[in-house]
Structures are given as C-alpha cells and as structure tokens.
Design an enzyme around this catalytic site. Sequence first.
Site, PDB file in Angstrom:
ATOM      1  N   SER A 240      58.139  46.970 -50.683  1.00  0.00           N
ATOM      2  CA  SER A 240      57.226  47.192 -49.574  1.00  0.00           C
ATOM      3  C   SER A 240      55.990  47.973 -50.034  1.00  0.00           C
ATOM      4  CB  SER A 240      57.970  47.909 -48.439  1.00  0.00           C
ATOM      5  OG  SER A 240      57.191  47.957 -47.265  1.00  0.00           O
TER       6      SER A 240
ATOM      7  N   ASP B 253      61.282  37.583 -44.664  1.00  0.00           N
ATOM      8  CA  ASP B 253      60.441  38.778 -44.506  1.00  0.00           C
ATOM      9  C   ASP B 253      59.292  38.472 -43.562  1.00  0.00           C
ATOM     10  OD1 ASP B 253      59.152  41.179 -44.712  1.00  0.00           O
ATOM     11  OD2 ASP B 253      58.800  41.074 -46.865  1.00  0.00           O
TER      12      ASP B 253
ATOM     13  N   HIS C 185      62.923  41.835 -45.199  1.00  0.00           N
ATOM     14  CA  HIS C 185      62.113  42.788 -45.944  1.00  0.00           C
ATOM     15  C   HIS C 185      62.959  43.685 -46.853  1.00  0.00           C
ATOM     16  CE1 HIS C 185      58.360  44.783 -46.725  1.00  0.00           C
ATOM     17  NE2 HIS C 185      58.808  45.955 -46.314  1.00  0.00           N
TER      18      HIS C 185
END
Length: 426
Positions: free
Chosen positions: A163, A335, A393
């Site tokens: 991320s 994601d 994610h």
Amino acid sequence: MNLPLCTLFLFVSTSILCRNVKVNDGPLLLTPLIEKGKYEKARSLSKVDPNLFAGLQSHSAFITVNKTLGSHLFFWFFPVEDKPLESTPWIIWLQGGPGVSSLFGVFLEIGPLQFINGTALFHVSTNLYLIFLVGANLLNFIQQFLTVFPELRKAPLFIAGESYGGKFVPAFGHYIHINRNSSHPINFKGVAIGNGLIDPPTMLQYSKFGVQVGILDLEEAAKIKAIEDAAKNAYKEGDMDTYRQEWTHTLLSYSSYLLSSYNYVFDEEPSKEYVQFLNNIEIQRALHTGRTVFTAFNWMVFIALLNDFPLSVKPWLEELLDNDYGVLSYGSQLDIIVPYASLESCYHTLQWWGAEGYIKAPRWRYRGTGKRPEMYIKQYGNFMDVMIRGAGHMTSYDRPQAAKDLIKLYIDEFQDYQGDKNNNKG
C-alpha cells in the site's frame, strides 16, 4: 541455493513513533548504550519473555532516530532458531497507511503471532519468516540495529511493503543505494512492493476501473473522470498545488462509493482485537514499552504526509531497476484502492535498461499445489510483475499461501543475483 525465507521478524511502527520518552517512564532506549559501544548489554536488555508469546524468542526496544525531536522507533525482533543468521535472507517490511502499525502484520497478515481469544499463538497458517519495519529515518535506525545484531550485515536483505509502503520501499532502497559504505555494509539485494502507491499520476484511473467492476455507473464514472483529467492536466503543466487538490478530490469522490477500501467482493474489515492485548500492562512490561499507548493507526503520521500522497517515487524505483537490484511488484485481483490495472499502467512508463524487454516478455501462470492458478507472473531481467488471484488489498491476509509462495519465488531468484543488465540489454 534454497535457503529459508529469512532469519527474523522485525517490526518498527509509525504508530509507536514516540517523542520525549523518558527513561523513568519505562521504555527501553538502546541508543545511549549503542553510542557507548555496549552492544551486548543492549542485546541482553532487549530480550522478551517468550512465555507470553507462544514460546518464541524475541527482542524489543526503542531506538532513537531524531534526538532534536526526541523521536524513537520501536522494534520487535524474532530471530529464527537453528539457522545461520549470517547467510539466511531477511526482509524489512514497511506497512502502509501512512500511519498503520506494522504490528498489524504480526497478528493479522504473516505472523509470527496471531491473537485468538485473548492469547498470542504461533501463526501456523502462513509460517512466513519475514521482517517488518515502518517509520522515518530508517537508514539511521537500521545502522544502529545492525550494531546490536551484526550477524545480519552479511545476510541478503530485501525491503518489502504494501500500500503506502509502496512509496516507503523505493525511498528506503534509494537511500541504502546512495549511502553504500564498505565500513558499515548492508547486503541489500532488492525490493518487493505489494499493491503499492508508486506513481499516482499514472495510476489515476479509478473512473475506468469502477465501471469495469460495477462500483460506478457511467454517469458516476464520468464525474470522477472529469476530476481525474483536471489532476492529470495540472500535473502535466507543473501546477502541483492544483494537482494535489484534484488528486485528493478524485480519491475522496471515488471512496464515497466504496463499502470497503480493501476488497470489492468482501466488505468485512480485519479485526483489531490485538490492540487491547498490546496495551495490557504485563505485555507492555515484557516488550519494554513502559506505559506507551499502542494504537493500530496514527492520525498524526497520516496528516503529516497528506501533501505527499499524490507524489511519485517512480524515479527511485527506476534507479533500483537500472542498478540491477531485484524488484518485485505484485497486485491483487480484488484490490479496490490500488487496482492491478493501475499498477500495470505504471509499469509501462518505467524507464530502465529492460523496459522494452519487459513489455514484450510472456506471462505465465503459477499453480502452486492446487489445480487452479494462484497468480500470473511476468518477468524480465531483474523485474518481476505478479497478479495474485482472489486477494484484496491485504494480500497476505486474504491469500496467505499464495503470498508465501510468491515471496519464496522472489527470494530464491534474487538472493544470489549478480545482475542481468549486460546479458539482456539491447
């Protein structure tokens, strides 16, 4: 050579970035001992009672990274047992956010512990031997850490993260690269980035992605695309103030349609029960944190980096690629906040010695032990591009076995890597 994945776990968190910590408050500060050359004493004092943590041997303490601000980073280090630390690969993990604690990774993503019914248990589901680290002044931190654990200087080091860590990872790699020092060596081999916000200008494609997965209808997507276009035009014109405003406006507009920021199939967020566990007085005493309050997310860090959100670290990633460090960038099929399609758009703009070869390279399916493909892999030279099926994610949280297989593939490929530039260029 097929070595174990790494030697230890190390967790350094921006959520435990402390200022003005006093010795009599209880936290163990190792920097005064390091500065006096008392490395063995620092190592001994940092030992953690294994009885509270599934019998795992570990070390934890604070290291000072900015005396002027009184800032200290907390680490929690799990050395693997019965393995040669000098030759076993190790990984530094940079959690995202910014401001998310890397202890999220300890208990919810890849171990070595998981928290169940008020107890810390050995995380047998993934058995990933990795290291996690987040924060500022990382080069300062790691050099101090290596004086206390010098056997790791020769071990192959990989920096990884997910991320917003996709910005920290190339940045940290860049500073290690430009500060190569034979008297204080770091055997840096490469970087691994998961669902990373590497280059926001080229990754700004939420309007297109939203329609493709049914989050947006055409009218909603048109509104978001207008904001995206304004951001992209401002960036091309060098108007960074407007670009930041429009980029942020795009992200906020897109996020208003989401049920989850992590996965467009499931809307359940990971539980954070471990926070209460880590604020237990007995646990704090064992980890040498005094009465420092642990939080899973630090708003101060998040707000401090708001202006950094829309900015790119692509030049640093290109630098690492051009200097033959092994680079893995992986994205997840589900994601929603850093879609794989956006990552691929970024990859096609990278300028490095193997750029043309990467674009032409074939993609292959990795099946693992199952019948269905776990991931799609494309590699050329020192760049490995991977898409993991069925994950959002938090890749390791959703697909732990696939994440384990991937990191092993990557480390086996690059721990002894000497460079392909001269062989493949042209």
